[in-house]
Design an enzyme around this catalytic site. Sequence first.
Site, PDB file in Angstrom:
ATOM      1  N   GLN A   1       0.843  -1.179   0.000  1.00 25.09           N
ATOM      2  CA  GLN A   1       0.000   0.000   0.000  1.00 25.09           C
ATOM      3  C   GLN A   1       0.885   1.237   0.000  1.00 25.09           C
ATOM      4  O   GLN A   1       1.846   1.321   0.764  1.00 25.09           O
ATOM      5  CB  GLN A   1      -0.885  -0.017   1.256  1.00 25.09           C
ATOM      6  CG  GLN A   1      -1.377   1.347   1.612  1.00 25.09           C
ATOM      7  CD  GLN A   1      -2.732   1.362   2.289  1.00 25.09           C
ATOM      8  OE1 GLN A   1      -3.310   0.325   2.588  1.00 25.09           O
ATOM      9  NE2 GLN A   1      -3.224   2.549   2.519  1.00 25.09           N
TER      10      GLN A   1
ATOM     11  N   SER B   1       6.609   6.303   0.008  1.00 19.98           N
ATOM     12  CA  SER B   1       7.900   5.595   0.047  1.00 19.98           C
ATOM     13  C   SER B   1       8.336   5.214   1.457  1.00 19.98           C
ATOM     14  O   SER B   1       9.535   5.093   1.723  1.00 19.98           O
ATOM     15  CB  SER B   1       8.999   6.418  -0.630  1.00 19.98           C
ATOM     16  OG  SER B   1       8.605   6.749  -1.936  1.00 19.98           O
ATOM     17  N   ARG B   2       7.381   5.074   2.334  1.00 19.51           N
ATOM     18  CA  ARG B   2       7.657   4.629   3.723  1.00 19.51           C
ATOM     19  C   ARG B   2       8.488   5.627   4.533  1.00 19.51           C
ATOM     20  O   ARG B   2       9.052   5.273   5.558  1.00 19.51           O
ATOM     21  CB  ARG B   2       8.391   3.271   3.744  1.00 19.51           C
ATOM     22  CG  ARG B   2       7.713   2.170   2.945  1.00 19.51           C
ATOM     23  CD  ARG B   2       6.482   1.652   3.690  1.00 19.51           C
ATOM     24  NE  ARG B   2       5.892   0.484   3.061  1.00 19.51           N
ATOM     25  CZ  ARG B   2       4.863   0.524   2.217  1.00 19.51           C
ATOM     26  NH1 ARG B   2       4.299   1.675   1.882  1.00 19.51           N
ATOM     27  NH2 ARG B   2       4.376  -0.589   1.730  1.00 19.51           N
ATOM     28  N   LEU B   3       8.593   6.871   4.024  1.00 21.10           N
ATOM     29  CA  LEU B   3       9.320   7.880   4.811  1.00 21.10           C
ATOM     30  C   LEU B   3       8.287   8.560   5.729  1.00 21.10           C
ATOM     31  O   LEU B   3       7.948   9.732   5.565  1.00 21.10           O
ATOM     32  CB  LEU B   3      10.021   8.880   3.888  1.00 21.10           C
ATOM     33  CG  LEU B   3      11.205   9.615   4.518  1.00 21.10           C
ATOM     34  CD1 LEU B   3      12.283   8.651   5.001  1.00 21.10           C
ATOM     35  CD2 LEU B   3      11.819  10.594   3.525  1.00 21.10           C
ATOM     36  N   HIS B   4       7.792   7.762   6.648  1.00 18.90           N
ATOM     37  CA  HIS B   4       6.659   8.193   7.463  1.00 18.90           C
ATOM     38  C   HIS B   4       7.055   9.264   8.483  1.00 18.90           C
ATOM     39  O   HIS B   4       8.236   9.448   8.783  1.00 18.90           O
ATOM     40  CB  HIS B   4       6.086   6.985   8.223  1.00 18.90           C
ATOM     41  CG  HIS B   4       5.836   5.808   7.355  1.00 18.90           C
ATOM     42  ND1 HIS B   4       5.028   5.868   6.245  1.00 18.90           N
ATOM     43  CD2 HIS B   4       6.289   4.526   7.421  1.00 18.90           C
ATOM     44  CE1 HIS B   4       4.989   4.673   5.675  1.00 18.90           C
ATOM     45  NE2 HIS B   4       5.754   3.844   6.359  1.00 18.90           N
TER      46      HIS B   4
END
Length: 209
Positions: free
Chosen positions: A6, A187-190
Site C-alpha cells: 500500500q 515511500s515509507r518515509l513516514h
Amino acid sequence: MKDVRQEYHAPGLTEADLLADPVEQARRWVDDAINAELPLANAMTLATVSADGRPSSRVVLLKGIEDGGFVFFTHYDSRKGDDIAANPNVSFVMFWGPFDRQLIVNGRAEKIPAQQSRNYFASRPRGSQLSAAVSHQSRPASREQLEADMAKLDEQYPEGETIPMPETWGGYRIVPEEIQFWHGRPSRLHDRFRYIRDGGEWARERLAP
Ligand SMILES: Cc1cc2nc3c(=O)[nH]c(=O)nc-3n(C[C@H](O)[C@H](O)[C@H](O)COP(=O)(O)O)c2cc1C
C-alpha cells in the site's frame, strides 16, 4: 502477502499540526475517526505482561479520555486483569487505515472508582449487562452453560429491573507515560512524533520511521 503493498498518499504530519498536550492530540485523532464513522473507530489493541514476563494482547474499546487517561471496561479477574494486578505497565495501539494514522500509548493502568464503573455499566444495553454478569471472562466455558446462565439471569431480572454490576467488572484508566503519533507518507518515509512525560511536562521529538 509479499505482493500486498500500500502506498500512503495523505499529507504528512508536522510539528505545527500537533498540540502541546499529547492526550488532547490523541482525543483529536480518536474524534476524527469517530466523526468519519470508521468501523470500530474506538478499538484499541491492548498489550499486557504477566507476572512471569509473558506478553499478551487483545482488542478492547476505548470508552473515554478522562482525567488525563484512557478508559476501557473489562472483567478485573480476566487474563488482562490478572496481568495488570501483577504489572500495571501496559501498551495499546489504535490504527485508522483510511487516515494512515497509528497511535501508540504506553503507560500504567489503574482501576477507576467503582461508582464510575457502575454508572457506565447502567448505561450499557441490557443484553451487554446480562452477558457481563454471566461471563467468567478468560475461563474455559461451554456455550450451553453460558446461554443457560444468561436465560436464568434474564428471568431473575425482568425488563426494567436493575441488573447489579458484577464486583469483578469495571474500568481501567491508562495513565500515559509515552504517546506516539505515526502518519504514513509516500515511500515509507513516514512521520513519527513521540511525547515522553518529563516530570509534569511533555517532551516531544521526531523519530525516524
Ligand atoms: C472489536 C472488539 C471489541 C472488544 N471490546 C472489549 C472490551 O471493551 N472489553 C473487554 O473486556 N473485551 C473486549 N473484547 C474482547 C477481548 O478482545 C478479549 O477477548 C477479552 O477481553 C478477554 O481477554 P483476556 O482473556 O486477554 O483478558 C473485544 C473484542 C473485539 C474484537
